[in-house]
Design an enzyme around this catalytic site. Structure first.
Site, short mmCIF file in Angstrom:
data_model
loop_
_atom_site.label_atom_id
_atom_site.label_comp_id
_atom_site.label_asym_id
_atom_site.label_seq_id
_atom_site.Cartn_x
_atom_site.Cartn_y
_atom_site.Cartn_z
N GLU A 91 3.27 5.44 -2.09
CA GLU A 91 3.59 5.20 -0.69
C GLU A 91 3.39 3.72 -0.32
O GLU A 91 4.24 3.12 0.33
CB GLU A 91 2.67 6.09 0.17
N ASP A 92 2.27 3.16 -0.73
CA ASP A 92 1.88 1.86 -0.20
C ASP A 92 1.97 0.69 -1.17
O ASP A 92 1.78 -0.45 -0.77
CB ASP A 92 0.42 1.92 0.31
#
Ligand code: MN
Length: 738
Positions: A91-92
């Site tokens: 995700e990051d």
């Protein structure tokens, strides 16, 4: 800004990781697995090396903490720990799913993909929306570890919520109450559920939370004394019988106390069941558990009088989330009811840690009850053609409410949500049994289909081949299954009848010498105010629709007569004896209808999300400002739905024409050159009114006009009348039918 001590930080990170490893000792790991865990740790450290949390600490502390919760508090194994360590990387950070698959394997990649999807859905600062809820449930049915890790993630975020912005805190807290706490409950993660609820309450109403906490503390000593005194004879007797056991006096969670105070509208002092006494037995074998528990029950009730109505036997019939326990409420010598929970160590472990604790006791993994639940979720999602809002309602009702247990005539047990009817039961037996259900015998007594069942009822369903589902069945069935089967069957029935309607309609058009192909069915539907073509044919077939009006439809469509412009026509009309002016109707301005009856009620559009026509919306009944309409995707939706589900009311946009009703006005006045202009202008300026026809009579200086208008409700009509009275020359206005 303070200098960051990198060396100290790396040391702390390593310590945190070691803490995780010792918490994960229970996971039977071989050397290779340990190696993979270490790799996951280093991959995560590297990926997050430049990230910091809102609190300022290195980001990596978060995935380590989440992994530790998975291991220590949920009891998950190595795969989950690895996935928890990596849960925010895709995700990051730069890391991709392919990287994960290559380095760790397919299962890990699948789980992380699920986690990434959910966070895209939830943490995306718009807060959770109805549709997202569905997505989460879909993910849940793929691999339950996804949702378990997500719950761990949420728990850690809630524990560290203090450093977030206040508005974000509130969103996260309401989402937690709405979704994660019930989910944790459903998965049997009891202590996590309680903690999530308490943390949410603390965030939403810090003063209330603190007040209850202080009061609990103040009364703690008194409670402890009471519990010692109450349990002492029981303890002695159990020891005499040679049982190994532990007795705990547990106070209720702050959230559940608050919940009781608000739902019953009572002060803290009046919450009588602030605590429960729990007796945990160390049974020698699983085979002796049940009789051990009943033996303890017998001892407890030897000393204290039980309230028979409040005996709960979740040992013979465990809850779907795996909960097993024997609950009884007994009268203490001081005249207070006291709840006593009796269970074995194994049952207690499962009650606290839930699902994951099953691994410890059952070889081969997931318990069958749990499988059943997952299947139920899947079925619910796959069969659903309803709006998501309905789905959530059904879902919460079916899966988050407590269950009742009822029996077939053969003694087979079925579980149903509380409030289920005999008809719901029929549908759980078999769809055909439900469809043909005539009535039921509950405990040998004849009851109607809508009869509400109670735990322990024995239910026999009476069927007849001639029986078919009725519209009103939908008013009392509770289960999603019954609802969707009934709707399906009603539609089938309708479709059959509708076929006849279509033939009739075609014949009618033939009579009017109009080719059926040239007709716009959509326009015909809105002309007759029906929502679909099936409904149109159906209502024709059952004679609900007046086909003699078809000519009028043709007039309006302009097929038989050309359209005319109103203003010109009116000018020409003036002075003539009588005439009718057809007015082309503006089609399809959307209006909002509210409630199950699709009424036109007064409402306001909520400022927070400013819904516009076409948006999926719902109404919320406010205390002082009437009905406010929000978008389903409004950030406040979660909070409103979770806290005030009973105040939510259906709302939807429909074409204005469908909602308008036709009414006539007779206008009497003094014949004057300006009067017609004045009247038409007023009507066309009135936003919520559409003119259908106008006619005027003029005799000996007295003017009489007839206007047919489509209005949406009486308030618009009243307003129109008021404004028309202001036209110079107008003396009197009457409402007429034709
Ligand atoms: Mn996270």
């Amino acid at each position: 800004m303070a200098e960051i001590d990198r060396e100290k930080e790396s040391k702390e990170i390593l310590e945190a990781y070691e803490g995780l490893l010792s918490a994960a000792k229970h996971a039977k790991t071989d050397g290779a697995t340990q190696e993979r865990m270490r790799t996951a740790f280093y991959v995560a450290v590297e990926a997050h090396k430049n990230d910091r949390r809102k609190s300022g600490e290195p980001y990596i502390f978060h995935p380590i903490a989440v992994a530790r919760i998975c291991a220590e508090e949920i009891g998950l194994g190595a795969t989950s720990i690895i996935c928890a360590l990596l849960h925010d990387t895709v995700e990051d950070t730069e890391i991709t799913l392919e990287d994960i698959q290559e380095q760790f394997g397919e299962q890990e990649a699948l789980i992380i993909d699920g986690l990434t999807k959910i966070s895209g859905v939830v943490d995306n600062n718009v807060s959770i929306q109805a549709e997202n809820f569905r997505k989460i449930l879909l993910t849940l049915s793929e691999d339950v570890r996804v949702i378990l890790i997500k719950i761990a993630d949420r728990l850690h975020n809630m524990r560290t919520i203090g450093s977030m912005r206040r508005d974000k805190q509130l969103k996260i807290a309401s989402e937690t109450l709405f979704l994660y706490a019930p989910m944790a409950h459903r998965l049997g993660l009891h202590s996590i559920k309680l903690e999530l609820e308490d943390l949410s309450l603390k965030c939403q109403h810090p003063e209330v939370f603190e007040e209850i906490q202080v009061k609990l503390k103040k009364t703690q000593e008194v409670r402890a004394r009471f519990i010692r005194k109450f349990t002492s004879p029981i303890k002695d007797e159990l020891e005499r019988k040679g049982l190994k056991f532990e007795v705990k006096g547990r106070s209720k969670s702050i959230y559940s106390i608050w919940n009781k105070m608000t739902t019953k509208n009572i002060p803290f002092e009046e919450v009588y069941d602030l605590f429960a006494i729990r007796i945990i037995i160390d049974s020698l074998s699983e085979g002796e558990e049940k009789s051990d528990c009943w033996q303890v029950y017998s001892v407890v009730t030897d000393f204290y009088q039980p309230n028979i109505e409040r005996l709960r036997d979740w040992i013979s019939a465990p809850k779907t989330n795996g909960y097993e326990s024997l609950h009884t409420t007994v009268m203490s010598p001081t005249g207070k009811w006291v709840e006593v929970q009796i269970r074995t160590r194994r049952m207690d472990d499962i009650a606290e840690k839930g699902f994951a604790a099953h691994w410890k006791y059952k070889e081969g993994g997931v318990e069958s009850q749990f499988d059943k639940w997952i299947n139920q979720v899947r079925e619910l999602l796959e069969n659903s053609d309803e709006s998501t809002l309905d789905l959530i309602g059904d879902f919460k009702l079916n899966l988050f409410t407590d269950e009742i247990y009822v029996f077939t005539p053969n003694g087979d047990m079925k579980s149903l949500p509380t409030g289920a009817s005999a008809l719901d039961f029929a549908f759980t037996v078999h769809t055909q049994v439900g469809v043909n259900c005539l009535g039921a015998k509950v405990n040998n007594k004849l009851v109607p289909l809508s009869h509400q069942l109670n735990s322990g009822d024995q239910v026999e369903i009476l069927t007849s081949k001639n029986q078919t589902p009725k519209e009103d069945w939908l008013n009392f069935v509770q289960t999603h299954r019954a609802k969707s089967k009934i709707k399906h069957s009603l539609n089938e029935e309708k479709r059959k009848v509708a076929k006849e309607g279509k033939v009739i309609l075609e014949r009618e058009f033939k009579k009017l010498k109009i080719s059926y192909e040239n007709i716009s069915l959509k326009e015909l539907q809105s002309f007759y105010k029906v929502p679909s073509d099936i409904e149109l044919y159906y209502e024709i077939a059952i004679n609900k629709i007046d086909l003699t009006k078809l000519k009028e439809f043709e007039v309006r469509k302009g097929v038989l007569r050309p359209k005319r412009k109103i203003t010109k026509r009116v000018q020409n009309l003036f002075g003539q004896k009588k005439s009718l002016v057809p007015v082309t109707q503006k089609m399809g301005r959307p209006v909002l209808v509210i409630g199950d009856n699709m009424e036109k009620l007064d409402y306001q559009l909520a400022n927070c999300c400013n819904p516009i026509p076409g948006n999926e919306v719902y109404g919320f009944i406010t205390v002082t400002e009437g009905i406010k309409v929000h978008k389903t995707s409004c950030p406040n939706t979660v909070q409103l739905m979770s806290n005030y589900a009973y105040r939510i009311i259906k709302a939807s946009w429909i074409d204005e024409q469908d909602a308008a009703f036709l009414t006539g006005l007779k206008i009497i006045g003094i014949d004057d050159v300006g009067i017609v202009n004045g009247i038409t202008q007023i009507i066309s300026n009135e936003h919520n009114v559409n003119m259908r026809s106008l006619s005027f009579d003029s005799l000996d200086g007295v003017f009489e006009g007839r206007v047919m208008v489509l209005v949406q409700d009486t308030s618009h009509l009243t307003n129109l009348i008021k404004n028309l009275k202001g036209v110079s020359g107008v003396k009197k206005i009457e409402q007429i039918d034709k």
